[in-house]
Design an enzyme around this catalytic site. Sequence first.
Site, PDB file in Angstrom:
ATOM      1  N   GLY A  13       0.830  -1.212   0.000  1.00  0.00           N
ATOM      2  CA  GLY A  13       0.000   0.000   0.000  1.00  0.00           C
ATOM      3  C   GLY A  13       0.859   1.254   0.000  1.00  0.00           C
ATOM      4  O   GLY A  13       2.090   1.195  -0.051  1.00  0.00           O
ATOM      5  N   LEU A  74      -0.329  -2.993   8.733  1.00  0.00           N
ATOM      6  CA  LEU A  74      -0.940  -1.864   8.008  1.00  0.00           C
ATOM      7  C   LEU A  74      -2.044  -2.358   7.077  1.00  0.00           C
ATOM      8  O   LEU A  74      -2.543  -1.599   6.246  1.00  0.00           O
ATOM      9  CB  LEU A  74       0.129  -1.136   7.166  1.00  0.00           C
ATOM     10  CG  LEU A  74       1.027  -0.133   7.891  1.00  0.00           C
ATOM     11  CD1 LEU A  74       2.056  -0.840   8.745  1.00  0.00           C
ATOM     12  CD2 LEU A  74       1.742   0.754   6.905  1.00  0.00           C
ATOM     13  N   THR A  93     -11.239  -7.555   8.029  1.00  0.00           N
ATOM     14  CA  THR A  93      -9.786  -7.399   7.841  1.00  0.00           C
ATOM     15  C   THR A  93      -9.172  -6.811   9.104  1.00  0.00           C
ATOM     16  O   THR A  93      -8.150  -7.276   9.598  1.00  0.00           O
ATOM     17  CB  THR A  93      -9.500  -6.464   6.647  1.00  0.00           C
ATOM     18  OG1 THR A  93      -9.812  -7.167   5.452  1.00  0.00           O
ATOM     19  CG2 THR A  93      -8.044  -6.026   6.601  1.00  0.00           C
ATOM     20  N   TYR A 146     -14.828   0.830   9.316  1.00  0.00           N
ATOM     21  CA  TYR A 146     -13.410   1.180   9.480  1.00  0.00           C
ATOM     22  C   TYR A 146     -13.148   1.630  10.919  1.00  0.00           C
ATOM     23  O   TYR A 146     -12.276   1.081  11.590  1.00  0.00           O
ATOM     24  CB  TYR A 146     -13.086   2.290   8.489  1.00  0.00           C
ATOM     25  CG  TYR A 146     -11.644   2.745   8.476  1.00  0.00           C
ATOM     26  CD1 TYR A 146     -10.637   1.931   7.938  1.00  0.00           C
ATOM     27  CD2 TYR A 146     -11.278   4.003   8.953  1.00  0.00           C
ATOM     28  CE1 TYR A 146      -9.312   2.367   7.897  1.00  0.00           C
ATOM     29  CE2 TYR A 146      -9.962   4.438   8.912  1.00  0.00           C
ATOM     30  CZ  TYR A 146      -8.980   3.616   8.379  1.00  0.00           C
ATOM     31  OH  TYR A 146      -7.659   4.055   8.336  1.00  0.00           O
ATOM     32  N   THR A 176      -2.327  11.316   6.105  1.00  0.00           N
ATOM     33  CA  THR A 176      -0.970  11.331   5.557  1.00  0.00           C
ATOM     34  C   THR A 176      -1.034  11.277   4.035  1.00  0.00           C
ATOM     35  O   THR A 176      -1.883  10.587   3.474  1.00  0.00           O
ATOM     36  CB  THR A 176      -0.187  10.122   6.119  1.00  0.00           C
ATOM     37  OG1 THR A 176      -0.198  10.224   7.543  1.00  0.00           O
ATOM     38  CG2 THR A 176       1.248  10.119   5.636  1.00  0.00           C
TER      39      THR A 176
HETATM   40  P1  NAD Z   1      -3.528   1.670   1.406  1.00  0.00           P
HETATM   41  O1  NAD Z   1      -4.929   1.351   1.071  1.00  0.00           O
HETATM   42  O2  NAD Z   1      -2.693   2.335   0.369  1.00  0.00           O
HETATM   43  O3  NAD Z   1      -2.752   0.368   1.876  1.00  0.00           O
HETATM   44  C1  NAD Z   1      -3.367  -0.668   2.581  1.00  0.00           C
HETATM   45  C2  NAD Z   1      -2.743  -1.985   2.145  1.00  0.00           C
HETATM   46  O4  NAD Z   1      -3.394  -3.063   2.861  1.00  0.00           O
HETATM   47  C3  NAD Z   1      -2.938  -2.283   0.667  1.00  0.00           C
HETATM   48  O5  NAD Z   1      -1.739  -2.747   0.116  1.00  0.00           O
HETATM   49  C4  NAD Z   1      -4.003  -3.362   0.642  1.00  0.00           C
HETATM   50  O6  NAD Z   1      -3.963  -4.186  -0.500  1.00  0.00           O
HETATM   51  C5  NAD Z   1      -3.693  -4.088   1.927  1.00  0.00           C
HETATM   52  N1  NAD Z   1      -4.823  -4.880   2.429  1.00  0.00           N
HETATM   53  C6  NAD Z   1      -6.107  -4.496   2.570  1.00  0.00           C
HETATM   54  N2  NAD Z   1      -6.849  -5.506   3.051  1.00  0.00           N
HETATM   55  C7  NAD Z   1      -6.008  -6.564   3.215  1.00  0.00           C
HETATM   56  C8  NAD Z   1      -6.161  -7.900   3.659  1.00  0.00           C
HETATM   57  N3  NAD Z   1      -7.357  -8.389   4.051  1.00  0.00           N
HETATM   58  N4  NAD Z   1      -5.077  -8.708   3.683  1.00  0.00           N
HETATM   59  C9  NAD Z   1      -3.866  -8.255   3.273  1.00  0.00           C
HETATM   60  N5  NAD Z   1      -3.654  -6.991   2.842  1.00  0.00           N
HETATM   61  C10 NAD Z   1      -4.714  -6.170   2.813  1.00  0.00           C
HETATM   62  O7  NAD Z   1      -3.564   2.550   2.737  1.00  0.00           O
HETATM   63  P2  NAD Z   1      -2.394   3.352   3.471  1.00  0.00           P
HETATM   64  O8  NAD Z   1      -2.677   4.784   3.371  1.00  0.00           O
HETATM   65  O9  NAD Z   1      -1.069   2.845   3.055  1.00  0.00           O
HETATM   66  O10 NAD Z   1      -2.690   2.938   4.980  1.00  0.00           O
HETATM   67  C11 NAD Z   1      -1.937   1.914   5.619  1.00  0.00           C
HETATM   68  C12 NAD Z   1      -2.469   1.700   7.022  1.00  0.00           C
HETATM   69  O11 NAD Z   1      -2.372   2.908   7.774  1.00  0.00           O
HETATM   70  C13 NAD Z   1      -3.928   1.273   7.058  1.00  0.00           C
HETATM   71  O12 NAD Z   1      -4.095   0.305   8.077  1.00  0.00           O
HETATM   72  C14 NAD Z   1      -4.666   2.536   7.440  1.00  0.00           C
HETATM   73  O13 NAD Z   1      -5.838   2.261   8.162  1.00  0.00           O
HETATM   74  C15 NAD Z   1      -3.633   3.247   8.301  1.00  0.00           C
HETATM   75  N6  NAD Z   1      -3.859   4.702   8.255  1.00  0.00           N
HETATM   76  C16 NAD Z   1      -3.463   5.416   7.155  1.00  0.00           C
HETATM   77  C17 NAD Z   1      -3.717   6.774   7.115  1.00  0.00           C
HETATM   78  C18 NAD Z   1      -3.283   7.632   5.948  1.00  0.00           C
HETATM   79  O14 NAD Z   1      -3.595   8.817   5.948  1.00  0.00           O
HETATM   80  N7  NAD Z   1      -2.575   7.125   4.967  1.00  0.00           N
HETATM   81  C19 NAD Z   1      -4.385   7.414   8.175  1.00  0.00           C
HETATM   82  C20 NAD Z   1      -4.800   6.622   9.261  1.00  0.00           C
HETATM   83  C21 NAD Z   1      -4.517   5.273   9.294  1.00  0.00           C
END
Ligand code: NAD
Length: 323
Positions: A13, A74, A93, A146, A176
């Site tokens: 991700g 993540l 998930t 979520y 982010t």
């Molecule tokens: P993203 O959607 O780009 O990445 C999430 C990754 O998790 C993806 O590669 C996806 O394929 C994988 N994924 C989803 N479901 C899955 C499953 N069942 N099994 C295996 N892999 C799975 O999101 P991101 O922005 O990179 O966020 C990463 C983490 O950080 C997440 O948990 C998100 O909740 C948390 N987060 C991110 C932000 C942000 O602003 N980017 C803010 C708060 C929390």
Amino acid sequence: MSGKAILVAGGAGFLGARLCEKLLARGDHITCLDNFQTGRLEAIDHLIRHKNFKILRQSVTEPVTGEFDEIFNLASPASPPQYQRDPIGTFTTNVLGTLALLKYATEKGAKILQASTSEVYGDPLVHPQTETYFGNVNCTGVRACYDEGKRGAEALIYDFHRVHRTNSRVARIFNTYGPGMDPDDGRVVSNFIVQALRGSDITIDGDGCQTRSFCYRDDLVDGLICLMDAQGPCSEPINLGNPNEMRVKDLAHLILRLTGSKSVLTFRDAARDDPKQRCPDISRAKSILNWQPSTPLEEGLIKTINYFEGKVGRALSELAGQL
Ligand code: NAD
Ligand code: UDP
């Protein structure tokens, strides 16, 4: 083997790919577990041939095999349109995925870091948000899959810690952005930049007066690594984000200025249960981790705009206007 053996669930991700990159650079051995629901091979393409990098294509809810010293969890879609597309999948998930990784970490004595979220505060009535605030979440609404999924995951983390002394830590991540985002991800920064570059309308939800505080990707990933590396038990969650709060419509104007785009703002219905304000209190991260973000918003946005220009180009009409 030098370096640690680390499992990064959700490693394909936006944040996970950058985390894998940084951990590989310091000599760790990385297994990227991902089902590619929102992750992309493209994000980890440049890592695939690295001798210390492996991909495990599976859901985080399935049992993990292999030997790992540390686990970053993540795995979860993070963009509202993405996590609302399959809400039951999002909830399971987060809860069952975290449960599977906690069982593994407990059995093997591995350390686990959970990527939680500012969404655990819901539509917050305390501002800025401190970790001691319990939040204001609508458990029957469209964001609950979520928000409650992440809250359920946190509950499991702390119960495993109390019952089994599992070595865990929780990062509550605030909005982010940065290079590496999927142009079709649907979050506000990527949407506005892509719209500005294409010369299409900038879609503001509601009146645009709702606020967010935007953290640059690399600052955030450094914070995750600091938290994992912190010595001793981390028995409380830690906010990670940039307290630089702004209104969504001001972000739109800033992106128009930085891209030089002639796109116009259009206002559409507010998103359901959309938090009206959000800003992290990062005192705990500063004092416990000695961490704080260092990238100013404009600098981070310019890097992100350059990245998206390489991905989606710039509309011909915009270019023509600048000649
Ligand atoms: P993203 O959607 O780009 O990445 C999430 C990754 O998790 C993806 O590669 C996806 O394929 C994988 N994924 C989803 N479901 C899955 C499953 N069942 N099994 C295996 N892999 C799975 O999101 P991101 O922005 O990179 O966020 C990463 C983490 O950080 C997440 O948990 C998100 O909740 C948390 N987060 C991110 C932000 C942000 O602003 N980017 C803010 C708060 C929390
Ligand atoms: N938003 C917007 N236009 C868009 C995408 C998002 O106005 O094209 C708004 C959204 O309604 C929310 C804020 O921007 O108020 C942040 O949305 P995002 O999806 O990035 O993340 P959230 O913080 O809501 O999880």
